[in-house]
Design an enzyme around this catalytic site. Structure first.
Site, PDB file in Angstrom:
ATOM      1  CD  GLU A 172      -3.156  -1.020   2.087  1.00 51.78           C
ATOM      2  OE1 GLU A 172      -3.067  -0.236   3.049  1.00 51.78           O
ATOM      3  OE2 GLU A 172      -4.147  -1.740   1.887  1.00 51.78           O
ATOM      4  CD  GLU A 291      -3.903  -5.831   2.983  1.00 48.41           C
ATOM      5  OE1 GLU A 291      -4.767  -5.117   3.538  1.00 48.41           O
ATOM      6  OE2 GLU A 291      -2.688  -5.619   3.076  1.00 48.41           O
TER       7      GLU A 291
END
Ligand code: AHR
Length: 507
Positions: A172, A291
């Protein structure tokens, strides 16, 4: 309500990559400590791995597990987690404001992975670290021997290389919350250079660049384009992350997030292809949805930080209900229908931290509601995904303008002659009579099983004391007639039906 589902044996989306049934273990909260690892627990083995969690992990049918983070990854020194346990440093983890004892690290995870019979998927820290640490870590893990780092692994008791094939280039990196967040330009460059040196260390690995942390990020779209513009030739995958919510507290609205996931997948694939087209490249970048889950009831700062730098605090221990399980089932259908691009996906996470498995430290382990659609899809999801045409009424919601009540996928497994229909009835009030046509898949057909996940209370949950409140049951409403089948689906239900036929021709 009546609906139709039609497939043809010759119209195939793709072979199904079993890595779509992945999960995620992060050093966060009680996922590792008190989750998979708890020396002294009544079921713990000689390595301190909880036997009850290991059994449930196998039953879940997860195929690949991402480790060690997550946001944790961006501040992690891999060296802290290897070698004699009593010499390992205790550190402050700035991702989750917790104390990390490093009693569990790379080699422990690999030992656990072998016992759980899963493929490992590792990440390299591109937050506080960079290409140099990444290549050294890879050498430690995958090099046969005869170099300082591979010999260090041997010294640590691991003679054979771990041979870890799938690597994430950071986590991320588009998110301002990330330790050492980067712009797309900064990340694209470092991803390229890291990928190059990692491939030189081990040319057999697959690499995933970070895509957007979610579809609502302000940089969404341009992030993927700019990052891939740098590293297209050196990476195999781009990641997608998404967490669904029902803040509106409306199941009808909530079902729309499945359509948003489908849109997200198609948009990212289109951006990858745009970068490829600009380069006149024949290469296709694949998607790693590494995710994904429902996460909103515990998505507050007080659920993510416990003051005082505790060890393994209770963080984001979301309790899942019936409607969450239906969303997880629907998301799996979306991924399966996009199996030509989604080759890897990780339900985040495995245990306690937004997990399908819940434990009490020192106590029991049980299955959350979302465990069931995942386990069913993994158990019966083998073979090739067929292009299915679903015809049903639809409704409109704020989350998505057109939501068909029937949402389904069909997987055909020529190896054993089975065909599996996975179907969600998104009507909250009406049962659905689905006429299924399995064209060219054989007429001499028998039912292998018909399973439904349904509870009249959409807010029903599983707990330690009532672990089977929401659990799969047999669906007795299936009629088979040659290539046709009629299935009755309860309102708000997730269904998995497998039939077997004598294969036609050389299927
Ligand atoms: O899964 C919990 C966290 O969610 C992960 O650490 C991070 O990558 C994401 O924002």
């Amino acid at each position: 309500m009546n609906a139709k589902l039609i497939v043809d044996r010759d119209f195939v989306v793709s072979e199904l990559d079993r890595r779509i049934f992945g999960t995620f273990v992060e050093h966060m909260g009680r996922c590792v400590y008190g989750g998979i690892y708890e020396p002294g627990h009544a079921t713990a083995d000689e390595d301190g791995f909880r036997g009850d969690v290991l059994e449930l992990t196998k039953e879940l049918g997860t195929t690949i597990i991402r480790y060690p983070g997550g946001n944790f990854l961006s501040g992690y020194n891999w060296e802290d987690g290897v070698g004699p346990a009593d010499k390992r440093p205790v550190r402050r983890d700035l991702a989750w404001f917790s104390t990390e004892t490093n009693q569990f690290g790379t080699n422990e995870f690999m030992k656990w992975a072998a016992k759980a019979d899963i493929e490992p998927m590792f990440g390299v820290n591109l937050g506080t670290k960079g290409p140099d640490e990444a290549r050294q870590f890879l050498e430690y893990c995958n090099h046969e021997g005869g170099s300082a780092l591979s010999d260090l692994r041997k010294e640590h008791g691991y003679e054979k290389p771990h041979d870890i094939k799938f690597w994430c280039l950071g986590n991320e990196m588009d998110g301002p919350w990330q330790i050492c967040h980067k712009t797309a330009e900064e990340y694209g460059r470092v991803a390229l250079e890291t990928a190059k040196v990692m491939r030189w260390v081990d040319p057999t690995i697959q690499l995933a660049a970070c895509g957007s942390s979610h579809r609502n990020m302000p940089t969404y779209g341009s992030w993927e384009y700019q990052v891939l513009d740098h590293c297209y030739d050196e990476v195999d995958f781009i990641s997608l992350h998404t967490y669904f919510n029902n803040h509106a507290d409306s199941a009808a609205e909530y079902f729309g997030v499945i359509e948003l996931l489908d849109a997200f997948i198609k948009e990212v694939a289109a951006i990858c292809d745009a970068v490829g087209a600009k380069r006149r490249s024949h290469k296709k970048i694949m998607l790693s949805l590494d995710e994904w889950n429902v996460w909103y009831k515990t998505h507050k700062i007080e659920n993510m930080r416990v003051p005082g730098w505790p060890e393994a605090p209770k963080l984001i221990e979301e309790v899942y209900n019936t409607e969450d399980a239906l969303i997880v089932g629907g998301a799996l259908i979306a991924m399966l229908n996009n199996a030509d691009r989604v080759k890897v996906a990780c339900l985040a996470q495995l245990v306690n931290v937004i997990g399908p498995i819940m434990t009490e430290t020192g106590g029991d382990a049980w299955r959350q509601t979302i465990f069931h659609p995942f386990a069913l899809a993994s158990k019966y999801g083998h073979g090739r995904v067929l292009k299915s045409v679903a015809v049903s009424d639809s409704y409109s919601a704020k989350t998505f303008p057109e939501i068909p009540y029937l949402y389904a996928t069909v997987i055909d497994n020529p190896a054993d002659g089975t065909t599996t229909v996975i179907a969600l009835n998104r009507s909250l009030s009406d049962p659905m009579e689905v006429e299924v046509e399995l064209r060219g898949l054989g007429t001499d057909r028998e039912l292998v099983h018909a399973t439904e996940l349904h509870h009249s209370n959409l807010k029903a949950v599983n707990t330690k004391d009532a672990p089977n409140t929401v659990a799969p049951k047999v669906n007795n409403d299936v009629k088979i007639d040659g290539e046709r089948m009629t299935i009755r689906l309860k309102p708000a239900s997730f269904n998995v039906i497998t039939t077997r036929a004598t294969p036609v021709g050389n299927a």
